[in-house]
Motif scaffolding. Structure first.
Motif, PDB file in Angstrom:
ATOM      1  N   ASN A  39     -17.984   7.684   0.707  1.00 28.36           N
ATOM      2  CA  ASN A  39     -18.762   7.182  -0.434  1.00 28.36           C
ATOM      3  C   ASN A  39     -17.950   6.256  -1.340  1.00 28.36           C
ATOM      4  OD1 ASN A  39     -21.137   8.677   0.259  1.00 28.36           O
ATOM      5  ND2 ASN A  39     -20.209  10.515  -0.626  1.00 28.36           N
ATOM      6  N   GLY A  40     -17.027   5.533  -0.732  1.00 28.49           N
ATOM      7  CA  GLY A  40     -16.235   4.581  -1.498  1.00 28.49           C
ATOM      8  C   GLY A  40     -15.122   5.189  -2.318  1.00 28.49           C
ATOM      9  N   LYS A  41     -14.875   6.500  -2.141  1.00 29.19           N
ATOM     10  CA  LYS A  41     -13.829   7.174  -2.903  1.00 29.19           C
ATOM     11  C   LYS A  41     -12.508   7.188  -2.117  1.00 29.19           C
ATOM     12  CE  LYS A  41     -17.183  10.283  -5.085  1.00 29.19           C
ATOM     13  NZ  LYS A  41     -17.573  11.704  -5.276  1.00 29.19           N
ATOM     14  N   SER A  42     -11.399   7.261  -2.827  1.00 31.67           N
ATOM     15  CA  SER A  42     -10.079   7.301  -2.188  1.00 31.67           C
ATOM     16  C   SER A  42      -9.900   8.591  -1.408  1.00 31.67           C
ATOM     17  CB  SER A  42      -8.974   7.167  -3.234  1.00 31.67           C
ATOM     18  OG  SER A  42      -9.035   5.924  -3.892  1.00 31.67           O
ATOM     19  N   PHE A  43      -9.125   8.510  -0.319  1.00 32.40           N
ATOM     20  CA  PHE A  43      -8.812   9.682   0.488  1.00 32.40           C
ATOM     21  C   PHE A  43      -7.400   9.526   1.038  1.00 32.40           C
ATOM     22  CE2 PHE A  43     -10.797   6.524   3.175  1.00 32.40           C
ATOM     23  CZ  PHE A  43     -10.004   6.501   4.318  1.00 32.40           C
ATOM     24  N   PRO A  44      -6.743  10.617   1.422  1.00 35.30           N
ATOM     25  CA  PRO A  44      -5.376  10.512   1.943  1.00 35.30           C
ATOM     26  C   PRO A  44      -5.330   9.707   3.242  1.00 35.30           C
ATOM     27  CG  PRO A  44      -5.883  12.768   1.309  1.00 35.30           C
ATOM     28  CD  PRO A  44      -7.178  12.016   1.256  1.00 35.30           C
ATOM     29  N   ALA A  45      -4.361   8.810   3.342  1.00 37.52           N
ATOM     30  CA  ALA A  45      -4.184   8.050   4.570  1.00 37.52           C
ATOM     31  C   ALA A  45      -3.671   8.957   5.678  1.00 37.52           C
ATOM     32  CB  ALA A  45      -3.192   6.904   4.329  1.00 37.52           C
ATOM     33  N   LYS A  46      -3.890   8.558   6.920  1.00 42.76           N
ATOM     34  CA  LYS A  46      -3.423   9.378   8.041  1.00 42.76           C
ATOM     35  C   LYS A  46      -1.906   9.471   8.080  1.00 42.76           C
ATOM     36  CE  LYS A  46      -5.458   6.986  11.233  1.00 42.76           C
ATOM     37  NZ  LYS A  46      -6.151   5.892  10.534  1.00 42.76           N
ATOM     38  N   TYR A  47      -1.226   8.558   7.370  1.00 39.55           N
ATOM     39  CA  TYR A  47       0.234   8.576   7.328  1.00 39.55           C
ATOM     40  C   TYR A  47       0.757   9.316   6.098  1.00 39.55           C
ATOM     41  CZ  TYR A  47      -0.969   4.686  10.386  1.00 39.55           C
ATOM     42  OH  TYR A  47      -1.536   3.917  11.367  1.00 39.55           O
ATOM     43  N   ASP A  48      -0.128   9.900   5.314  1.00 36.97           N
ATOM     44  CA  ASP A  48       0.282  10.551   4.075  1.00 36.97           C
ATOM     45  C   ASP A  48       1.133  11.788   4.361  1.00 36.97           C
ATOM     46  OD1 ASP A  48       0.145  10.987   1.185  1.00 36.97           O
ATOM     47  OD2 ASP A  48      -1.076  12.734   1.714  1.00 36.97           O
TER      48      ASP A  48
END
Length: 304
Positions: free
Chosen positions: A270-279
Motif C-alpha cells: 500500500n505504498g508504505k515502507s518495508f524492510p529490504a531483503k538485504y536488511d
C-alpha cells in the motif's frame, strides 16, 4: 601510465523439476574491458585521471518449461549489448596543515541496445565524490564523505521463488538506471604506534529507481517482463565500528554494524515502507589470523 585489460564471464543455470515437469533458467553476463590511469601534478597538486570502457553482453533469464515431454514455454526475455564508457579525474588538496580534501568526478556515457525490440538508448550522467579528512593529531583524524553514483546494470530478483534465480539487465528505454547519494562521517584512531586501530562511521544512503521484480514462472501470460518491474525508493542508514590488530603473529579484527535498510514502492504494501531483503539490523564479524611461520598461517571467521 597504468593500463588494464579485463575479461569476465558469469553463468547462472537453474534446473528443477517434480514428477514429469521441469523448469530450466539460464542467465549469462560477459564483460570485456579496458582501463588506463595517469598520475600527474599541476602546480604541486597531484591528480589521477583516466578512461574506462566495458562492453557488456547480457543474456538474462532464458526460460524453458517442459511437462510430460511437451515443451510449452521456451523463450528468452531478450539479450542486451551495452557500451559503457567513462572518464574520471581525482585529486588531493591540502587546504590547511591538518585539512585534506579529495574531490573526484566521473563522466559516464552508457549506450544500451535491446535485441528483443531492436531499440537503442544512450544515457549521460556525472558521478562525483567529495571526501574530507581533518587531522586532530598524529594518530587521530575525523573524516566525512559524500558521493553521488549512477548504476546502469540492474539485478532483478523474482519474488515468487526462494531459489537462486537472480538475473541482470542493462538500463534501456523501459528500464531506468539507479541513482544513489551516500553521506558518512567518521572517526579514526591509531593506537600504540599502529599496532591497533579503531574507527567508527555513521552513514546514510538514499537510492532512487531501485527495482522489485514480480513474476510467476508458471504463468503463461504474454506480458513483457518490463511491465512486471516496479521502481521505487530505498534508504539505508546505520553506524559501524571496527577494532583491528595489525602486528604480531596473531592479527585480526572485530567489526559491528547497527543498520536499517528499507524500500518503498507504490505497488507494494500500500505504498508504505518495508524492510529490504538485504536488511540486517545487527552485523557482527570476528576475524582472527595466526602466522605459524613464513609458509603457514591459519584463520578463523565468525559472522553473526
Amino acid at each position: 601510465l597504468e593500463q588494464f585489460v579485463t575479461y569476465s564471464n558469469f553463468r547462472n543455470k537453474l534446473h528443477t523439476g517434480q514428477a514429469d515437469m521441469f523448469i530450466n533458467l539460464l542467465s549469462t553476463v560477459e564483460d570485456i574491458g579496458y582501463k588506463n590511469k595517469l598520475s600527474f601534478t599541476i602546480a604541486d597538486i597531484p591528480f589521477d585521471g583516466g578512461l574506462q570502457y566495458t562492453y557488456h553482453k547480457i543474456s538474462p533469464q532464458n526460460t524453458k518449461i517442459e511437462n510430460s515431454g511437451i515443451v510449452y514455454r521456451n523463450e528468452s526475455i531478450g539479450k542486451y549489448n551495452a557500451h559503457d564508457f567513462s572518464a574520471f579525474l581525482t585529486s588531493t588538496l591540502r587546504m590547511y596543515s591538518r585539512l585534506f580534501i579529495e574531490p573526484g568526478l566521473r563522466y559516464n556515457v552508457f549506450h544500451s541496445k535491446t535485441l528483443r525490440t531492436n531499440t537503442s538508448t544512450t544515457f549521460h550522467s556525472m558521478d562525483f565524490r567529495l571526501a574530507g579528512r581533518y587531522q586532530l593529531n598524529s594518530s587521530t583524524f575525523l573524516r566525512a564523505n559524500y558521493s553521488h553514483n549512477n548504476q546502469y546494470i540492474n539485478k532483478l530478483t523474482p519474488s515468487s521463488l526462494g531459489l537462486p534465480t537472480d538475473f541482470w539487465v542493462t538500463a534501456s528505454d523501459d528500464i531506468r538506471p539507479q541513482k544513489g547519494d551516500e553521506y558518512s562521517v567518521g572517526y579514526y584512531k591509531s593506537i600504540s604506534d599502529g599496532a591497533f586501530e579503531f574507527s567508527s562511521d555513521v552513514y546514510l544512503k538514499k537510492m532512487k529507481d531501485v527495482t522489485e521484480f514480480n513474476q510467476n514462472f508458471l504463468d503463461n501470460e504474454n506480458i513483457p517482463f518490463t511491465d512486471k518491474i516496479f521502481f521505487g525508493k530505498g534508504i539505508a542508514y546505520g553506524i559501524e565500528f571496527l577494532l583491528k590488530k595489525n602486528t604480531g603473529k596473531f592479527t585480526g579484527w572485530v567489526s559491528y554494524t547497527l543498520g536499517k535498510s528499507t524500500r518503498k514502492f507504490d505497488e507494494i504494501n500500500n505504498g508504505k515502507s518495508f524492510p529490504a531483503k538485504y536488511d540486517r539490523t545487527h552485523d557482527l564479524s570476528i576475524v582472527g589470523l595466526y602466522t605459524i611461520n613464513p609458509r603457514w598461517d591459519v584463520s578463523v571467521v565468525y559472522v553473526y
